[in-house]
Design an enzyme around this catalytic site. Structure first.
Site, mmCIF file in Angstrom:
data_model
loop_
_atom_site.group_PDB
_atom_site.id
_atom_site.type_symbol
_atom_site.label_atom_id
_atom_site.label_comp_id
_atom_site.label_asym_id
_atom_site.label_seq_id
_atom_site.Cartn_x
_atom_site.Cartn_y
_atom_site.Cartn_z
ATOM 1 N N ASP A 11 33.521 34.524 69.810
ATOM 2 C CA ASP A 11 33.589 33.491 68.775
ATOM 3 C C ASP A 11 34.796 32.567 68.917
ATOM 4 O O ASP A 11 35.329 32.056 67.934
ATOM 5 C CB ASP A 11 33.603 34.130 67.364
ATOM 6 C CG ASP A 11 32.393 35.014 67.147
ATOM 7 O OD1 ASP A 11 31.325 34.685 67.682
ATOM 8 O OD2 ASP A 11 32.519 36.031 66.437
ATOM 9 N N LYS A 15 33.119 28.762 72.156
ATOM 10 C CA LYS A 15 32.534 28.454 73.473
ATOM 11 C C LYS A 15 31.424 27.411 73.364
ATOM 12 O O LYS A 15 31.322 26.515 74.202
ATOM 13 C CB LYS A 15 31.977 29.749 74.116
ATOM 14 C CG LYS A 15 33.056 30.800 74.354
ATOM 15 C CD LYS A 15 32.481 32.092 74.884
ATOM 16 C CE LYS A 15 31.639 32.844 73.888
ATOM 17 N NZ LYS A 15 32.376 33.421 72.750
ATOM 18 N N GLY A 59 26.359 33.964 69.222
ATOM 19 C CA GLY A 59 26.062 32.889 68.270
ATOM 20 C C GLY A 59 27.019 31.759 68.587
ATOM 21 O O GLY A 59 28.205 31.861 68.302
ATOM 22 N N HIS A 60 26.519 30.722 69.253
ATOM 23 C CA HIS A 60 27.372 29.622 69.700
ATOM 24 C C HIS A 60 27.091 28.387 68.855
ATOM 25 O O HIS A 60 25.978 27.855 68.879
ATOM 26 C CB HIS A 60 27.141 29.340 71.192
ATOM 27 C CG HIS A 60 27.547 30.486 72.079
ATOM 28 N ND1 HIS A 60 27.459 30.456 73.447
ATOM 29 C CD2 HIS A 60 28.075 31.697 71.780
ATOM 30 C CE1 HIS A 60 27.905 31.606 73.940
ATOM 31 N NE2 HIS A 60 28.265 32.377 72.934
HETATM 32 P P1 GDP Z 1 31.366 30.921 70.058
HETATM 33 O O1 GDP Z 1 30.558 32.146 69.837
HETATM 34 O O2 GDP Z 1 32.515 31.164 70.972
HETATM 35 O O3 GDP Z 1 30.550 29.739 70.481
HETATM 36 O O4 GDP Z 1 32.006 30.554 68.643
HETATM 37 P P2 GDP Z 1 31.259 30.575 67.220
HETATM 38 O O5 GDP Z 1 30.325 29.435 67.134
HETATM 39 O O6 GDP Z 1 30.699 31.939 66.927
HETATM 40 O O7 GDP Z 1 32.499 30.425 66.239
HETATM 41 C C1 GDP Z 1 33.372 29.342 66.321
HETATM 42 C C2 GDP Z 1 33.368 28.625 64.978
HETATM 43 O O8 GDP Z 1 34.457 27.739 64.919
HETATM 44 C C3 GDP Z 1 32.127 27.770 64.745
HETATM 45 O O9 GDP Z 1 31.850 27.734 63.374
HETATM 46 C C4 GDP Z 1 32.574 26.388 65.245
HETATM 47 O O10 GDP Z 1 31.870 25.316 64.613
HETATM 48 C C5 GDP Z 1 34.016 26.389 64.796
HETATM 49 N N1 GDP Z 1 34.953 25.606 65.611
HETATM 50 C C6 GDP Z 1 34.963 25.419 66.957
HETATM 51 N N2 GDP Z 1 36.077 24.728 67.319
HETATM 52 C C7 GDP Z 1 36.765 24.500 66.185
HETATM 53 C C8 GDP Z 1 38.011 23.863 65.897
HETATM 54 O O11 GDP Z 1 38.726 23.396 66.773
HETATM 55 N N3 GDP Z 1 38.397 23.829 64.575
HETATM 56 C C9 GDP Z 1 37.669 24.365 63.569
HETATM 57 N N4 GDP Z 1 38.119 24.298 62.327
HETATM 58 N N5 GDP Z 1 36.480 24.967 63.815
HETATM 59 C C10 GDP Z 1 36.047 25.054 65.100
HETATM 60 P P1 IMO Z 2 29.679 35.243 70.944
HETATM 61 O O1 IMO Z 2 29.000 34.893 72.235
HETATM 62 C C1 IMO Z 2 31.712 38.283 68.559
HETATM 63 C C2 IMO Z 2 30.447 42.438 69.141
HETATM 64 C C3 IMO Z 2 29.736 43.125 67.984
HETATM 65 C C4 IMO Z 2 30.157 44.562 68.211
HETATM 66 C C5 IMO Z 2 30.156 44.672 69.744
HETATM 67 C C6 IMO Z 2 28.870 45.258 70.320
HETATM 68 O O2 IMO Z 2 29.128 34.540 69.766
HETATM 69 O O3 IMO Z 2 31.156 35.138 71.075
HETATM 70 P P2 IMO Z 2 26.390 44.366 70.629
HETATM 71 O O4 IMO Z 2 25.402 43.819 69.651
HETATM 72 O O5 IMO Z 2 26.725 43.449 71.755
HETATM 73 O O6 IMO Z 2 26.005 45.730 71.128
HETATM 74 O O7 IMO Z 2 27.746 44.590 69.786
HETATM 75 O O8 IMO Z 2 30.326 43.363 70.236
HETATM 76 N N1 IMO Z 2 29.835 41.160 69.583
HETATM 77 C C7 IMO Z 2 30.361 39.963 69.326
HETATM 78 N N2 IMO Z 2 31.442 39.608 68.594
HETATM 79 N N3 IMO Z 2 30.999 37.342 69.203
HETATM 80 C C8 IMO Z 2 29.933 37.686 69.955
HETATM 81 O O9 IMO Z 2 29.268 36.789 70.724
HETATM 82 C C9 IMO Z 2 29.539 39.041 70.012
HETATM 83 N N4 IMO Z 2 28.544 39.709 70.627
HETATM 84 C C10 IMO Z 2 28.746 41.012 70.364
HETATM 85 O O10 IMO Z 2 30.188 42.624 66.752
HETATM 86 O O11 IMO Z 2 31.469 44.751 67.782
HETATM 87 MG MG MG Z 3 29.872 33.345 68.259
#
Ligand code: GDP
Ligand code: IMO
Ligand code: MG
Length: 424
Positions: free
Chosen positions: A13, A16, A40-41
């Site tokens: 998270d 990416k 979840g991107h």
């Molecule tokens: P990922 O899994 O690495 O793609 O990240 P996620 O989407 O799960 O979580 C990142 C969260 O931060 C999302 O809600 C994005 O919209 C938000 N986000 C990304 N870059 C920034 C930033 O520079 N500032 C803020 N406030 N939010 C950001």
């Molecule tokens: P993105 O790509 C954050 C965590 C789960 C749990 C562990 C194992 O959005 O960064 P799993 O379902 O893979 O067997 O869970 O890994 N986990 C993540 N945490 N971001 C993710 O993906 C994750 N994918 C799995 O919360 O602790």
């Molecule tokens: Mg994510």
């Protein structure tokens, strides 16, 4: 041409999805290489917000081919829902290429994920319950079903046999799945929807993506490999056993796409200006006070896949240094610097104290015995729209660059693709 890799250096998270969306105009192909719908991107552009789980984050840009590589595991129902949603903004079908060798997540893999977690009680992983562990287990046990198998006449028989074996396993664990809910449905309803989605998948471009990628490179095309999860969730180097079941590190891009190590170019290592984690497991810099609560609120730290509140804490530089080493990171990207706007003091863990010794090396067993040692930095203001950053932030960035031994390529100060600074 080379494959550049973009990956998370914390526990996932890191942002990416946003970073890939920003970089995509520079690439001909964007490819996912591991993980599945546990990811979840999030992407925000032109007032829209989309969360992608299986589809690569390059999908919303024109002229980019998006590849789901062999290392990814696919739930056809989850992917089908995602395709429907994304199709409101772009023609997904013409831009998406799916590996024949990618393994399928069966509804019974998800049941097993539920059963395993329930059996572990307080020691549960805190998985996303998407069937990730059981699917990769079957893959390495050589029992899995792959996308290419759906084209074979004996698929139905093989599906039934694997499903029955899973159900026997679930029953032997004494797990009652009557109450289990998958995407809002009980098992039988979910299985029906899953089989329909699988049928629909046949109309997609199912190909040997290893040829697609290598041919693209030979033709002078550029490829960006999009990591899922993060380095500290890697099955070998993460905080085992509280990890995911794939290799999230840069090496995973080779096995998950079918390219040799010499094909890898730049490695973009992403991290938040602080740190978060969902699920169980060690988190040395976790904050249990009002600052942790503030970061969760201000950073909207709630899971993009599971909606669970994320645990929050200060940035951990020894862990980032470890991640730089494991991934061969060439360029740094710091995300969410805006969340720390206005802090009088920003803390960064720069060492650990373990049994009275100060160290930067991550021990075999990172646990409560590792106490973070913090360095304080004066806080900063939001970068201005023209991209000018405040003196304090500039000093902080220099410190991090020196500590990690690499330079910054990108700084993100808001969720929208426009709220980004690229350093030349
Ligand atoms: P990922 O899994 O690495 O793609 O990240 P996620 O989407 O799960 O979580 C990142 C969260 O931060 C999302 O809600 C994005 O919209 C938000 N986000 C990304 N870059 C920034 C930033 O520079 N500032 C803020 N406030 N939010 C950001
Ligand atoms: P993105 O790509 C954050 C965590 C789960 C749990 C562990 C194992 O959005 O960064 P799993 O379902 O893979 O067997 O869970 O890994 N986990 C993540 N945490 N971001 C993710 O993906 C994750 N994918 C799995 O919360 O602790
Ligand atoms: Mg994510």
């Amino acid at each position: 041409m080379k494959v550049d890799v973009l990956l998370g250096m914390q526990w996932g998270d890191e942002g990416k999805g946003k970073a890939v969306d920003v970089l995509t105009p520079h690439y001909d192909v964007v490819a996912r290489f591991q993980g599945g719908p546990n990811a979840g991107h999030t992407l925000e552009f032109e007032g829209h917000k989309m969360v992608l789980h299986t589809i690569p984050s390059g999908i919303f840009r024109e002229n980019t081919r998006n590849v789901i590589g062999n290392g990814v595991i696919i739930d056809p129902y989850v992917m089908g829902q995602e395709i429907k949603e994304a199709s409101a903004y772009t023609d997904v079908k013409s831009k998406l290429f799916i590996s024949l060798k990618a393994n399928l997540i069966l509804p019974t893999h998800r049941l097993l994920d539920h059963a395993n977690e329930a059996a572990m009680g307080s020691r549960k992983i805190g998985s996303t319950l998407k069937g990730i562990g059981p699917t990769y287990t079957d893959k390495t046990a050589r029992k899995g079903l792959r996308i290419g198998d759906i084209l074979s006449p004996d698929f139905d028989t093989r599906y039934r046999m694997l499903k029955e074996a899973h159900l026997r396993q679930v029953e032997s664990m004494g797990f009652d799945y009557a109450e289990v809910c998958m995407e809002g449905m009980p098992f039988e309803t979910y299985e029906k929807a899953w089989l329909e989605a699988l049928e629909h998948l046949r109309s997609y471009q199912l190909v040997s993506t290893e040829y697609l990628i290598n041919n693209a490179l030979s033709d002078g095309k550029s490829v960006l490999a999009e990591g899922a999860q993060g380095t500290l969730l890697d099955v070998d180097f993460g905080t085992y056993p509280y990890v995911t079941s794939s290799n999230t590190i840069a090496a995973g891009a080779c096995s998950g796409l079918g390219v040799g190590p010499s094909a890898i170019g730049r490695v973009f290592g992403l991290f938040k200006a602080y740190c978060t984690r969902v699920g169980t497991g060690v988190f040395p810099t976790e904050l249990f006070d009002e600052t942790g609560e503030y970061l969760r609120k201000q950073g909207q730290e709630f899971g993009a896949t599971t909606k669970r509140p994320r645990r929050c804490g200060w940035i951990d530089l020894p862990l980032l240094k470890y991640a730089c080493m494991l991934n061969g990171v060439t360029d740094l990207m710091m995300m969410k610097v805006d969340v720390l706007n206005g802090f009088e003091t920003v803390k960064a863990c720069t060492d650990y104290e373990i049994d009275g010794k100060v160290t930067r090396e991550i021990p075999f067993c990172l646990d409560g015995a590792a106490h973070p040692v913090y360095t304080d930095f004066p806080g900063w203001e939001q970068p201005s729209e023209g991209g000018r950053i405040s003196e304090n932030l500039e000093k902080y960035l220099h410190f991090v660059e020196n500590y990690l031994g690499r330079g910054f390529y990108l700084l993100s100060y808001g969720p929208d693709r426009e709220e980004t600074l690229i350093f030349k």
